[in-house]
Enzyme design. Structure first.
Site, mmCIF file in Angstrom:
data_model
loop_
_atom_site.group_PDB
_atom_site.id
_atom_site.type_symbol
_atom_site.label_atom_id
_atom_site.label_comp_id
_atom_site.label_asym_id
_atom_site.label_seq_id
_atom_site.Cartn_x
_atom_site.Cartn_y
_atom_site.Cartn_z
ATOM 1 N N TYR A 147 -4.105 7.990 -12.511
ATOM 2 C CA TYR A 147 -4.043 6.963 -13.508
ATOM 3 C C TYR A 147 -3.135 7.509 -14.745
ATOM 4 C CZ TYR A 147 -4.643 4.476 -17.805
ATOM 5 O OH TYR A 147 -4.345 3.978 -18.958
ATOM 6 N N GLY A 172 -5.103 3.849 -27.022
ATOM 7 C CA GLY A 172 -4.850 3.227 -25.445
ATOM 8 C C GLY A 172 -5.925 3.343 -24.798
ATOM 9 N N CYS A 173 -5.870 3.704 -23.657
ATOM 10 C CA CYS A 173 -7.076 3.998 -22.631
ATOM 11 C C CYS A 173 -7.802 4.825 -23.269
ATOM 12 C CB CYS A 173 -6.469 4.167 -21.245
ATOM 13 S SG CYS A 173 -7.909 4.485 -20.004
ATOM 14 N N PHE A 174 -9.230 4.558 -23.380
ATOM 15 C CA PHE A 174 -10.318 5.181 -23.863
ATOM 16 C C PHE A 174 -10.783 6.225 -23.005
ATOM 17 C CE2 PHE A 174 -13.303 1.255 -23.340
ATOM 18 C CZ PHE A 174 -13.229 1.016 -22.015
#
Length: 199
Positions: free
Chosen positions: A172, A32-34
């Protein structure tokens, strides 16, 4: 400051008691989001460096604005004397939702799929064995084990994002539901092997 000639330096390092250079190894995971993958692995003892980037896409030199088919991934440099590849696999599995084939948490689409990118046959064998164990635990696993292709380092503002922008990062991560989902999937095993989990 005086520097030793290469021959003299080699002789010095060959002397009894001279400390050898620390061995380093590399692993590549897409979770997912690095930004989040970097943060998680930076809290693992023995991990020396994490680099966000793109891998597995259809074009050379992908960018954040143009990376068709690429995964957001993190290249991990680690000290095998402190942490093994098998331990890194454990950390990876327990910091993602490996049952989700469409992305991770609030991030949907090809960029945010999970994958293990094996750099050699040994890593592939270990990754597939760990995947089989996870499948027994969870019942299903959507995460593929793939042969590593070219890794392109992401833009500078993505590197260590959680350090540079801690408030935005935490918002986030929470709003995207990453921690809540991992804890729902894994229960007491969530973030296994990560010091200061859910950071």
């Amino acid at each position: 400051m005086r520097f030793l000639a290469p021959a003299a330096l080699a002789l010095l390092l060959a002397l009894p008691g001279a400390a050898p250079a620390a061995e380093k190894a590399t692993a590549i995971f897409a979770g997912g989001c690095f930004w989040c993958v970097e943060s998680d692995f930076d809290h693992v003892k023995g991990v020396l460096d994490t680099t966000s980037g793109y891998i597995g896409g259809s074009i050379a030199n992908p960018t954040y604005e143009n990376h068709p088919g690429s995964y957001e991934a993190v290249r991990i440099t680690y000290d095998p004397a402190q942490v093994s590849y098998d331990q890194l696999l454990t950390v990876f599995w327990h910091s993602v939702d490996p049952t989700d084939a469409g992305g991770q948490f609030c991030d949907r689409g090809p960029s945010y799929r999970t994958a293990i990118f094996a750099l050699n046959d040994g890593q592939a064998k270990a990754a597939n064995a760990s995947k089989a164990a996870v499948a027994k635990d969870l019942g299903t696993v959507a995460t593929p084990v793939l042969k590593a292709s070219a890794f392109t380092v992401a833009e500078g503002y993505h590197q260590d994002y959680y350090v540079k922008n801690p408030i935005k990062y935490r918002y986030y991560r929470t709003a995207c539901g990453r921690n809540a989902t991992v804890e729902k999937v894994w229960g007491a095993k969530a973030y296994k092997g990560i010091k200061g989990a859910s950071s």
